[in-house]
Design a protein around this motif. Structure first.
Motif, PDB file in Angstrom:
ATOM      1  N   ALA A 327      -8.283   8.027  16.059  1.00  0.00           N
ATOM      2  CA  ALA A 327      -9.363   7.354  15.259  1.00  0.00           C
ATOM      3  C   ALA A 327      -8.947   7.033  13.582  1.00  0.00           C
ATOM      4  O   ALA A 327      -9.220   5.915  13.255  1.00  0.00           O
ATOM      5  CB  ALA A 327     -10.719   8.384  15.231  1.00  0.00           C
ATOM      6  N   ILE A 328      -8.372   8.165  13.091  1.00  0.00           N
ATOM      7  CA  ILE A 328      -7.831   8.101  11.681  1.00  0.00           C
ATOM      8  C   ILE A 328      -6.407   6.879  11.825  1.00  0.00           C
ATOM      9  O   ILE A 328      -6.539   6.125  10.715  1.00  0.00           O
ATOM     10  CB  ILE A 328      -7.301   9.338  11.300  1.00  0.00           C
ATOM     11  CG1 ILE A 328      -8.191  10.349  11.387  1.00  0.00           C
ATOM     12  CG2 ILE A 328      -6.425   9.065   9.992  1.00  0.00           C
ATOM     13  CD1 ILE A 328      -8.005  11.787  11.031  1.00  0.00           C
ATOM     14  N   THR A 329      -5.668   6.957  12.771  1.00  0.00           N
ATOM     15  CA  THR A 329      -4.910   5.917  12.832  1.00  0.00           C
ATOM     16  C   THR A 329      -5.352   4.688  13.088  1.00  0.00           C
ATOM     17  O   THR A 329      -4.802   3.572  12.283  1.00  0.00           O
ATOM     18  CB  THR A 329      -3.748   6.160  14.169  1.00  0.00           C
ATOM     19  OG1 THR A 329      -3.162   7.439  14.039  1.00  0.00           O
ATOM     20  CG2 THR A 329      -2.694   5.125  14.023  1.00  0.00           C
ATOM     21  N   GLY A 330      -6.194   4.406  13.758  1.00  0.00           N
ATOM     22  CA  GLY A 330      -6.876   3.138  13.800  1.00  0.00           C
ATOM     23  C   GLY A 330      -7.701   2.509  12.562  1.00  0.00           C
ATOM     24  O   GLY A 330      -7.344   1.312  12.153  1.00  0.00           O
ATOM     25  N   ARG A 331      -8.136   3.378  11.818  1.00  0.00           N
ATOM     26  CA  ARG A 331      -8.724   3.106  10.535  1.00  0.00           C
ATOM     27  C   ARG A 331      -7.542   2.625   9.523  1.00  0.00           C
ATOM     28  O   ARG A 331      -7.894   1.649   8.807  1.00  0.00           O
ATOM     29  CB  ARG A 331      -9.563   4.248  10.146  1.00  0.00           C
ATOM     30  CG  ARG A 331     -10.921   4.442  10.584  1.00  0.00           C
ATOM     31  CD  ARG A 331     -11.609   5.304  10.025  1.00  0.00           C
ATOM     32  NE  ARG A 331     -13.248   5.489  10.705  1.00  0.00           N
ATOM     33  CZ  ARG A 331     -14.079   4.799  10.350  1.00  0.00           C
ATOM     34  NH1 ARG A 331     -14.013   3.866   9.461  1.00  0.00           N
ATOM     35  NH2 ARG A 331     -15.222   5.022  11.092  1.00  0.00           N
ATOM     36  N   LEU A 332      -6.554   3.491   9.280  1.00  0.00           N
ATOM     37  CA  LEU A 332      -5.372   2.938   8.548  1.00  0.00           C
ATOM     38  C   LEU A 332      -4.726   1.946   8.702  1.00  0.00           C
ATOM     39  O   LEU A 332      -4.439   0.972   7.952  1.00  0.00           O
ATOM     40  CB  LEU A 332      -4.483   4.418   8.411  1.00  0.00           C
ATOM     41  CG  LEU A 332      -4.975   5.606   8.115  1.00  0.00           C
ATOM     42  CD1 LEU A 332      -3.856   6.921   8.244  1.00  0.00           C
ATOM     43  CD2 LEU A 332      -5.387   5.423   6.578  1.00  0.00           C
ATOM     44  N   ILE A 333      -4.573   1.545  10.100  1.00  0.00           N
ATOM     45  CA  ILE A 333      -4.037   0.378  10.544  1.00  0.00           C
ATOM     46  C   ILE A 333      -4.934  -0.802  10.100  1.00  0.00           C
ATOM     47  O   ILE A 333      -4.200  -2.011   9.648  1.00  0.00           O
ATOM     48  CB  ILE A 333      -3.602   0.329  12.038  1.00  0.00           C
ATOM     49  CG1 ILE A 333      -2.574   1.246  12.300  1.00  0.00           C
ATOM     50  CG2 ILE A 333      -3.324  -1.186  12.626  1.00  0.00           C
ATOM     51  CD1 ILE A 333      -2.284   1.464  14.056  1.00  0.00           C
ATOM     52  N   SER A 334      -6.018  -0.759  10.184  1.00  0.00           N
ATOM     53  CA  SER A 334      -7.062  -1.803   9.825  1.00  0.00           C
ATOM     54  C   SER A 334      -7.033  -2.079   8.380  1.00  0.00           C
ATOM     55  O   SER A 334      -7.137  -3.138   7.790  1.00  0.00           O
ATOM     56  CB  SER A 334      -8.626  -1.352  10.368  1.00  0.00           C
ATOM     57  OG  SER A 334      -8.575  -1.302  11.566  1.00  0.00           O
ATOM     58  N   TRP A 336      -4.457  -1.004   6.227  1.00  0.00           N
ATOM     59  CA  TRP A 336      -3.026  -1.394   5.742  1.00  0.00           C
ATOM     60  C   TRP A 336      -2.373  -2.658   6.272  1.00  0.00           C
ATOM     61  O   TRP A 336      -1.789  -3.491   5.803  1.00  0.00           O
ATOM     62  CB  TRP A 336      -1.871  -0.126   5.875  1.00  0.00           C
ATOM     63  CG  TRP A 336      -2.452   1.071   5.210  1.00  0.00           C
ATOM     64  CD1 TRP A 336      -3.147   1.091   4.235  1.00  0.00           C
ATOM     65  CD2 TRP A 336      -2.032   2.401   5.472  1.00  0.00           C
ATOM     66  NE1 TRP A 336      -3.355   2.556   3.831  1.00  0.00           N
ATOM     67  CE2 TRP A 336      -2.526   3.078   4.432  1.00  0.00           C
ATOM     68  CE3 TRP A 336      -0.959   2.919   6.456  1.00  0.00           C
ATOM     69  CZ2 TRP A 336      -2.153   4.688   4.613  1.00  0.00           C
ATOM     70  CZ3 TRP A 336      -0.696   4.311   6.535  1.00  0.00           C
ATOM     71  CH2 TRP A 336      -1.412   4.882   5.390  1.00  0.00           C
ATOM     72  N   GLY A 337      -2.872  -2.784   7.445  1.00  0.00           N
ATOM     73  CA  GLY A 337      -2.395  -4.257   8.457  1.00  0.00           C
ATOM     74  C   GLY A 337      -1.044  -3.656   8.767  1.00  0.00           C
ATOM     75  O   GLY A 337      -0.150  -4.586   9.332  1.00  0.00           O
ATOM     76  N   ARG A 338      -0.392  -2.452   9.035  1.00  0.00           N
ATOM     77  CA  ARG A 338       0.965  -2.181   9.366  1.00  0.00           C
ATOM     78  C   ARG A 338       0.656  -0.978  10.370  1.00  0.00           C
ATOM     79  O   ARG A 338      -0.265  -0.128  10.322  1.00  0.00           O
ATOM     80  CB  ARG A 338       1.608  -1.791   8.250  1.00  0.00           C
ATOM     81  CG  ARG A 338       1.949  -2.781   7.242  1.00  0.00           C
ATOM     82  CD  ARG A 338       2.743  -2.257   6.131  1.00  0.00           C
ATOM     83  NE  ARG A 338       3.227  -3.293   5.129  1.00  0.00           N
ATOM     84  CZ  ARG A 338       4.321  -4.166   5.157  1.00  0.00           C
ATOM     85  NH1 ARG A 338       5.273  -3.906   6.491  1.00  0.00           N
ATOM     86  NH2 ARG A 338       4.671  -4.891   4.398  1.00  0.00           N
ATOM     87  N   TYR A 339       1.491  -1.038  11.233  1.00  0.00           N
ATOM     88  CA  TYR A 339       1.439   0.006  12.572  1.00  0.00           C
ATOM     89  C   TYR A 339       2.773   0.544  13.040  1.00  0.00           C
ATOM     90  O   TYR A 339       2.762   1.623  13.652  1.00  0.00           O
ATOM     91  CB  TYR A 339       0.792  -0.597  13.709  1.00  0.00           C
ATOM     92  CG  TYR A 339       1.559  -1.948  14.086  1.00  0.00           C
ATOM     93  CD1 TYR A 339       2.654  -1.817  15.112  1.00  0.00           C
ATOM     94  CD2 TYR A 339       1.243  -3.380  13.770  1.00  0.00           C
ATOM     95  CE1 TYR A 339       3.402  -2.875  15.376  1.00  0.00           C
ATOM     96  CE2 TYR A 339       1.933  -4.346  14.321  1.00  0.00           C
ATOM     97  CZ  TYR A 339       2.929  -4.057  15.151  1.00  0.00           C
ATOM     98  OH  TYR A 339       3.869  -5.117  15.729  1.00  0.00           O
ATOM     99  N   ARG A 340       3.975   0.054  12.559  1.00  0.00           N
ATOM    100  CA  ARG A 340       5.349   0.507  13.110  1.00  0.00           C
ATOM    101  C   ARG A 340       5.545   2.003  12.679  1.00  0.00           C
ATOM    102  O   ARG A 340       6.109   2.496  13.430  1.00  0.00           O
ATOM    103  CB  ARG A 340       6.401  -0.447  12.338  1.00  0.00           C
ATOM    104  CG  ARG A 340       7.737   0.012  12.817  1.00  0.00           C
ATOM    105  CD  ARG A 340       8.776  -1.005  12.512  1.00  0.00           C
ATOM    106  NE  ARG A 340      10.279  -0.549  12.458  1.00  0.00           N
ATOM    107  CZ  ARG A 340      10.977   0.140  11.680  1.00  0.00           C
ATOM    108  NH1 ARG A 340      10.340   0.344  10.554  1.00  0.00           N
ATOM    109  NH2 ARG A 340      11.908   0.421  12.093  1.00  0.00           N
ATOM    110  N   VAL A 341       5.028   2.449  11.534  1.00  0.00           N
ATOM    111  CA  VAL A 341       5.218   3.585  11.078  1.00  0.00           C
ATOM    112  C   VAL A 341       4.637   4.876  11.967  1.00  0.00           C
ATOM    113  O   VAL A 341       5.287   6.090  12.333  1.00  0.00           O
ATOM    114  CB  VAL A 341       4.952   4.191   9.760  1.00  0.00           C
ATOM    115  CG1 VAL A 341       3.358   3.838   9.507  1.00  0.00           C
ATOM    116  CG2 VAL A 341       5.317   5.352   9.237  1.00  0.00           C
ATOM    117  N   PHE A 342       3.386   4.290  12.713  1.00  0.00           N
ATOM    118  CA  PHE A 342       2.975   5.533  13.533  1.00  0.00           C
ATOM    119  C   PHE A 342       3.444   5.801  14.854  1.00  0.00           C
ATOM    120  O   PHE A 342       3.684   7.034  15.284  1.00  0.00           O
ATOM    121  CB  PHE A 342       1.400   4.966  13.577  1.00  0.00           C
ATOM    122  CG  PHE A 342       0.552   4.834  12.569  1.00  0.00           C
ATOM    123  CD1 PHE A 342       0.129   5.930  11.995  1.00  0.00           C
ATOM    124  CD2 PHE A 342       0.307   3.494  12.150  1.00  0.00           C
ATOM    125  CE1 PHE A 342      -0.605   6.086  10.712  1.00  0.00           C
ATOM    126  CE2 PHE A 342      -0.316   3.491  10.935  1.00  0.00           C
ATOM    127  CZ  PHE A 342      -0.860   4.734  10.380  1.00  0.00           C
TER     128      PHE A 342
END
Length: 504
Positions: A327-334, A336-342
């Motif tokens: 859930a936290i990851t989804g919010r951070l991606i929304s 920041w607009g970035r996902y590769r680091v996860f």
């Protein structure tokens, strides 16, 4: 195309008012399908004690995963061609029939066969239930309902081991299957009454030949990983035949996808960098998730003398970490607009956690074990949904559906092969560590029944637990090594800017 209806009559209006009831039934269907992937984990020691067949332990999980995996592409097209209501009803009936037969199984062979039947229905429950949302909910409102269904899947994953442990302890292992019957019949009744999709049926060319070759290849691979080095010698004629079947299935599947009018897995996707990397990483994530969920409850019951219910509760750090971090990851991606680091950080955390779990000893404190499981869950939470997002964001919109199902298929295949591989490694190492002297001294008590183990004389009990712990070390060391490959692959993912629109 053949339109079913463009009805705007009062009957259609009534159907709209029944949407909350229909959605509840669809979520119940999704819950049952997801639940049966994990509910048996805490019941495995009791099942093996009752039915025997230690070497076939992992197949109680693998049979369901394998069957539900190979039918997913077919159910999607069946739903388009014959109507999702009818196909969903057939899937529910198959699932319930398999559940009833599993509960009545008298030996391990019967249970594995009936789990396969249950999986043939379970694979349809998930994919058709998700697609059915699109038949009754407009696109502008669909996002929040899809989120609800994602939450139901996560809830089923969390509570599966807990419910399984409670039913085994309070009733019997048979009830982990019988519980599906009243719930499934309720869902079947509601869907039959209120599900009235107003969509067009689409004529599809179903790739049965491709599905056949895919089934042959996957079944052969699972048999190789589960039987090789244990029931069958690696150099035996039987293993050679299985390897030949796997090769024939794989080559046949590739050739069929080249010529099929509507292939299950279009080969052009394998020229897409993100799809290939997400598929490979997802495969390894499936290995980690289902391997851990299957074998950690065994450790807790046998080594820590936990009850089945307690073993289910002690899985909460893993599942809680997965849900919270996801859930936290989804919010951070929304944001920041970035996902590769996860995926990079997530696969690193998984490898570290699995390496730490490989060091579990007989006296390892539960607090430390909970920390390791929470770390593993956090790693999984950073990867699972992000890979799907990466695929959906990078492929052309017209290929989004098949690319999404393809990425999910790789994860399911990883789960099926991983459970069988770890199961074979575990049972071979355990039986090898015990030796014939133990079996003679213990009167054949070399089983996974916690009750039988803790009833042994102190010296024999210690020998058994040492062998059990050693077998677990090998399982998690292999999982850590495999996950390290996913960590390396995750660095090759490219950061593609997130789309701001759903079309174009």
């Amino acid at each position: 195309m053949q339109p079913v209806s463009n009805d705007t009559s009062p009957a259609a209006t009534d159907a709209q008012t029944s949407i909350p009831l229909l959605l509840a039934a669809l979520m119940l269907v999704m819950f049952l399908a997801a639940l049966d992937q994990t509910i048996v984990s805490t019941a495995l020691p009791t099942i093996v004690s009752d039915l025997g067949g230690l070497r076939w332990l992992s197949w109680v999980v693998t049979a369901y995963l394998l069957a539900s995996t190979v039918v997913v592409p077919l159910y999607g097209k069946f739903g388009d061609q014959f109507g999702r209501k009818r196909v969903l009803q057939v899937a529910i009936v198959l699932f319930l029939l398999g559940s009833a037969l599993c509960g009545a199984a008298q030996d391990m062979a019967q249970l594995i066969v009936f789990r396969t039947l249950q999986g043939l229905g379970g694979g349809g429950l998930m994919v058709v239930a998700m697609a059915a949302i699109g038949d009754v909910i407009p696109p502008a409102e669909r996002g929040r309902y899809q989120g609800l269904f994602g939450g139901v899947f996560g809830l089923a994953t969390v509570v599966g081991p807990l419910i399984g442990g409670f039913l085994v302890e309070q009733l019997s292992w048979h009830w982990i299957f019988y519980i599906n019957l009243p719930l499934g019949l309720l869902a079947l009744l509601v869907i039959g009454s209120v599900f009235r999709p107003h969509v067009a049926l689409v004529r599809h060319t179903v790739d049965y030949i491709g599905a056949f070759f895919l089934t042959v290849a996957l079944a052969a691979l699972v048999l190789i990983t589960s039987l090789g080095g244990s029931l069958l010698a690696w150099q035996s004629l039987d293993m050679l035949c299985l390897s030949l079947f796997a090769l024939i299935g794989l080559v046949g599947f590739v050739l069929e996808q080249r010529r099929a009018a509507e292939p299950i897995m279009p080969l052009h996707l394998f020229r897409h960098r993100t799809f290939v990397l997400a598929g490979l990483i997802g495969f390894i994530v499936g290995v980690s998730l289902f391997g851990a969920v299957t074998f950690l409850p065994l450790y807790m019951q046998v080594v820590k003398d936990a009850t089945p219910t307690s073993a289910g509760l002690q899985m909460l750090p893993l599942m809680g970490g997965l849900l919270v971090v996801s859930a936290i990851t989804g919010r951070l991606i929304s944001r920041w607009g970035r996902y590769r680091v996860f995926p990079i950080l997530g696969t690193l955390l998984q490898a570290i956690a699995l390496g730490l779990l490989s060091r579990l000893e007989l006296d390892t404190p539960m607090a430390l074990m909970n920390l390791y499981m929470g770390l593993l869950g956090a790693g999984l939470g950073m990867v699972m949904q992000v890979l799907i997002l990466a695929v959906q964001n990078s492929v052309e919109l017209r290929h989004m559906g098949v690319a999404t199902s393809g990425a999910t298929l790789f994860r399911s295949i990883g789960g099926a092969i991983g459970v069988s591989l770890f199961g074979a490694l575990f049972s071979h190492a355990l039986l090898g560590g015990l030796g014939s002297d133990f079996a003679a001294s213990a009167g054949g008590a070399a089983s996974l029944s916690p009750t039988a183990v803790h009833a042994l004389p102190a010296a024999l009990q210690h020998s058994y637990l040492q062998a059990f712990s050693g077998a677990m070390h090998g399982v998690f060391l292999l999982a850590a090594a495999i996950t390290s490959v996913a960590f390396a692959l995750s660095w090759l993912l490219r950061e593609v800017p997130l789309r701001k629109a759903t079309q174009g």
